[in-house]
Design a protein around this motif. Structure first.
Motif, PDB file in Angstrom:
ATOM      1  N   MET A  69       0.797  -1.099  -0.034  1.00 22.20           N
ATOM      2  CA  MET A  69       0.111  -0.067  -0.157  1.00 22.20           C
ATOM      3  C   MET A  69       0.693   1.342   0.018  1.00 22.20           C
ATOM      4  O   MET A  69       1.823   1.464   0.612  1.00 22.20           O
ATOM      5  N   VAL A  70       0.540   2.361  -0.957  1.00 24.75           N
ATOM      6  CA  VAL A  70       1.187   3.499  -0.881  1.00 24.75           C
ATOM      7  C   VAL A  70       0.274   4.726  -0.405  1.00 24.75           C
ATOM      8  O   VAL A  70      -0.940   4.548  -1.372  1.00 24.75           O
ATOM      9  N   PHE A  71       0.506   5.574   0.371  1.00 24.26           N
ATOM     10  CA  PHE A  71      -0.311   6.774   0.628  1.00 24.26           C
ATOM     11  C   PHE A  71       0.510   7.954   0.160  1.00 24.26           C
ATOM     12  O   PHE A  71       1.668   8.138   0.842  1.00 24.26           O
ATOM     13  N   LYS A  72       0.089   9.063  -0.480  1.00 23.07           N
ATOM     14  CA  LYS A  72       0.781  10.220  -0.481  1.00 23.07           C
ATOM     15  C   LYS A  72      -0.287  11.374  -0.075  1.00 23.07           C
ATOM     16  O   LYS A  72      -1.389  11.383  -1.086  1.00 23.07           O
ATOM     17  N   ALA A  73       0.027  12.399   0.629  1.00 21.67           N
ATOM     18  CA  ALA A  73      -1.151  13.253   0.920  1.00 21.67           C
ATOM     19  C   ALA A  73      -1.305  14.333  -0.215  1.00 21.67           C
ATOM     20  O   ALA A  73      -0.494  14.392  -1.010  1.00 21.67           O
ATOM     21  N   PRO A  74      -2.462  14.870  -0.328  1.00 24.13           N
ATOM     22  CA  PRO A  74      -3.556  14.807   0.765  1.00 24.13           C
ATOM     23  C   PRO A  74      -4.451  13.455   0.459  1.00 24.13           C
ATOM     24  O   PRO A  74      -5.211  13.037   1.474  1.00 24.13           O
ATOM     25  N   ASN A  75      -4.541  12.839  -0.895  1.00 24.34           N
ATOM     26  CA  ASN A  75      -5.570  11.784  -0.786  1.00 24.34           C
ATOM     27  C   ASN A  75      -5.241  10.774  -1.880  1.00 24.34           C
ATOM     28  O   ASN A  75      -6.387  10.121  -2.500  1.00 24.34           O
ATOM     29  N   LEU A  76      -4.178  10.452  -2.370  1.00 21.30           N
ATOM     30  CA  LEU A  76      -3.599   9.415  -3.104  1.00 21.30           C
ATOM     31  C   LEU A  76      -3.487   8.099  -2.500  1.00 21.30           C
ATOM     32  O   LEU A  76      -2.552   8.300  -1.443  1.00 21.30           O
ATOM     33  N   VAL A  77      -4.050   7.043  -2.751  1.00 18.88           N
ATOM     34  CA  VAL A  77      -4.072   5.722  -2.358  1.00 18.88           C
ATOM     35  C   VAL A  77      -3.856   4.776  -3.309  1.00 18.88           C
ATOM     36  O   VAL A  77      -4.684   4.637  -4.391  1.00 18.88           O
ATOM     37  N   LYS A  78      -2.636   3.844  -3.412  1.00 20.21           N
ATOM     38  CA  LYS A  78      -2.930   2.667  -4.033  1.00 20.21           C
ATOM     39  C   LYS A  78      -2.590   1.323  -3.353  1.00 20.21           C
ATOM     40  O   LYS A  78      -1.864   1.255  -2.624  1.00 20.21           O
ATOM     41  N   TRP A  79      -3.358   0.540  -3.715  1.00 21.57           N
ATOM     42  CA  TRP A  79      -3.264  -0.796  -3.277  1.00 21.57           C
ATOM     43  C   TRP A  79      -2.940  -1.806  -4.394  1.00 21.57           C
ATOM     44  O   TRP A  79      -3.441  -2.034  -5.392  1.00 21.57           O
ATOM     45  N   GLU A  80      -1.571  -2.409  -4.149  1.00 24.46           N
ATOM     46  CA  GLU A  80      -1.196  -3.215  -5.192  1.00 24.46           C
ATOM     47  C   GLU A  80      -1.199  -4.674  -4.493  1.00 24.46           C
ATOM     48  O   GLU A  80      -0.374  -5.050  -3.614  1.00 24.46           O
ATOM     49  N   TYR A  81      -1.997  -5.531  -5.171  1.00 25.03           N
ATOM     50  CA  TYR A  81      -2.285  -6.962  -4.530  1.00 25.03           C
ATOM     51  C   TYR A  81      -0.945  -7.810  -5.683  1.00 25.03           C
ATOM     52  O   TYR A  81      -0.957  -7.593  -6.909  1.00 25.03           O
ATOM     53  N   THR A  82      -0.191  -8.579  -4.783  1.00 30.03           N
ATOM     54  CA  THR A  82       0.800  -9.266  -5.693  1.00 30.03           C
ATOM     55  C   THR A  82       0.601 -10.682  -5.369  1.00 30.03           C
ATOM     56  O   THR A  82       1.190 -11.483  -6.105  1.00 30.03           O
ATOM     57  N   ASN A  83       0.012 -11.179  -4.503  1.00 28.55           N
ATOM     58  CA  ASN A  83      -0.053 -12.696  -4.216  1.00 28.55           C
ATOM     59  C   ASN A  83      -1.392 -13.057  -3.647  1.00 28.55           C
ATOM     60  O   ASN A  83      -2.060 -12.385  -2.632  1.00 28.55           O
ATOM     61  N   PRO A  84      -2.350 -13.774  -4.298  1.00 30.85           N
ATOM     62  CA  PRO A  84      -1.959 -14.731  -5.174  1.00 30.85           C
ATOM     63  C   PRO A  84      -1.963 -14.345  -6.730  1.00 30.85           C
ATOM     64  O   PRO A  84      -1.975 -15.104  -7.637  1.00 30.85           O
ATOM     65  N   TYR A  85      -2.401 -12.965  -6.984  1.00 31.71           N
ATOM     66  CA  TYR A  85      -2.679 -12.576  -8.077  1.00 31.71           C
ATOM     67  C   TYR A  85      -2.061 -11.261  -8.261  1.00 31.71           C
ATOM     68  O   TYR A  85      -1.873 -10.494  -7.409  1.00 31.71           O
ATOM     69  N   GLN A  86      -2.093 -10.685  -9.551  1.00 24.05           N
ATOM     70  CA  GLN A  86      -1.683  -9.333  -9.733  1.00 24.05           C
ATOM     71  C   GLN A  86      -2.930  -8.204  -9.965  1.00 24.05           C
ATOM     72  O   GLN A  86      -3.426  -8.597 -10.838  1.00 24.05           O
ATOM     73  N   TYR A  87      -3.023  -7.314  -9.168  1.00 24.53           N
ATOM     74  CA  TYR A  87      -4.087  -6.638  -9.218  1.00 24.53           C
ATOM     75  C   TYR A  87      -4.064  -5.344  -8.536  1.00 24.53           C
ATOM     76  O   TYR A  87      -3.394  -5.386  -7.267  1.00 24.53           O
ATOM     77  N   SER A  88      -4.170  -4.170  -9.023  1.00 29.44           N
ATOM     78  CA  SER A  88      -3.853  -3.101  -8.383  1.00 29.44           C
ATOM     79  C   SER A  88      -5.084  -1.811  -8.364  1.00 29.44           C
ATOM     80  O   SER A  88      -5.878  -2.010  -9.460  1.00 29.44           O
ATOM     81  N   VAL A  89      -5.370  -1.115  -7.373  1.00 29.82           N
ATOM     82  CA  VAL A  89      -6.389   0.070  -7.301  1.00 29.82           C
ATOM     83  C   VAL A  89      -5.834   1.219  -6.851  1.00 29.82           C
ATOM     84  O   VAL A  89      -5.112   1.228  -5.723  1.00 29.82           O
ATOM     85  N   ILE A  90      -6.213   2.367  -7.520  1.00 32.23           N
ATOM     86  CA  ILE A  90      -5.832   3.623  -7.228  1.00 32.23           C
ATOM     87  C   ILE A  90      -6.861   4.537  -6.823  1.00 32.23           C
ATOM     88  O   ILE A  90      -7.718   4.512  -8.133  1.00 32.23           O
ATOM     89  N   PHE A  91      -6.687   5.140  -6.118  1.00 27.34           N
ATOM     90  CA  PHE A  91      -7.799   6.255  -5.668  1.00 27.34           C
ATOM     91  C   PHE A  91      -7.198   7.625  -6.062  1.00 27.34           C
ATOM     92  O   PHE A  91      -6.264   7.825  -5.423  1.00 27.34           O
ATOM     93  N   LYS A  92      -7.731   8.157  -7.013  1.00 22.67           N
ATOM     94  CA  LYS A  92      -6.886   9.642  -7.565  1.00 22.67           C
ATOM     95  C   LYS A  92      -7.980  10.493  -8.178  1.00 22.67           C
ATOM     96  O   LYS A  92      -8.710  10.230  -9.139  1.00 22.67           O
TER      97      LYS A  92
END
Length: 209
Positions: A69-92
């Motif tokens: 998980m990566v967060f950057k102020a004020p409101n950027l969030v990334k969830w990167e799933y790496t196991n058991p599959y490759q999947y990412s979600v970015i709120f921007k």
């Protein structure tokens, strides 16, 4: 593609510990909230590993996934799933950017007050600062090495998706250790954070799909 609503529920989530809970006193709550809020204000970025457990009553075992998980102020969030599959979600910027194993898509959540609220919950749960949210009734407890805050939604629209929302904080540094969302069905998801790094440089390119 995975259902968008299920995705929001899926990423929001995370954890409690089976230990005795003791309600915090008014003075303890005040000191705790001040510490958490001060920490949140001084946090410009967060990088962390996470393990997520999705509990469904009809399954014998919880579904386990992990990633970063990566967060950057004020409101950027990334969830990167790496196991058991490759999947990412970015709120921007009122957008939800999805990369499902190379299949990319974008969802505009800016026109939905409910989904905008859920997005705010994601950001604030990562930072740990949800105490001024008038949409929730909040209770505070001491649990082993952690403080626990339980948020119960007042808004009926939110309550349709979230029965309660729990955050566990480390007592020593007031950082969020676990997040848990319990659905009205009593199914729940836990996210346990580890290897947290604060205020390191995070390039904007991280939040591109």
């Amino acid at each position: 593609m995975r259902n968008y609503l299920f995705l929001l529920v899926f990423v929001l989530i995370g954890g409690s510990i089976a230990a005795q809970e003791v309600a915090m006193s008014a003075s303890e709550i005040s000191a705790f909230k001040q510490k958490v809020i001060a920490t949140a204000k001084s946090t410009n970025s967060i990088k962390a590993d996470f393990v997520q457990f999705k509990h469904l009553d009809f399954l014998a075992n919880d579904v386990q996934t992990s990633g970063k998980m990566v967060f950057k102020a004020p409101n950027l969030v990334k969830w990167e799933y790496t196991n058991p599959y490759q999947y990412s979600v970015i709120f921007k910027e009122d957008k939800l950017l999805i990369n499902d194993g190379g299949t990319k898509s974008k969802v505009d959540i800016g026109n939905s007050n409910l989904f905008k609220k859920l997005n705010e919950l994601i950001v604030n749960s990562v930072k740990g600062n949800m105490f001024n949210d008038a949409d929730f009734r909040v209770s505070f407890y001491k649990v082993s090495k952690h403080y626990k805050a339980v948020f119960v939604p007042k808004d009926k629209k939110i309550a349709n998706y979230i029965a309660s929302f729990e955050l566990l904080f480390n007592k020593d540094d007031a950082q969020v250790h676990e997040v848990k969302m319990i659905e009205p069905s009593k199914d729940f998801t836990r996210i346990i954070f580890s290897n947290r790094v604060l205020n390191s440089k995070v390039n904007d390119s991280v939040f591109s799909n």
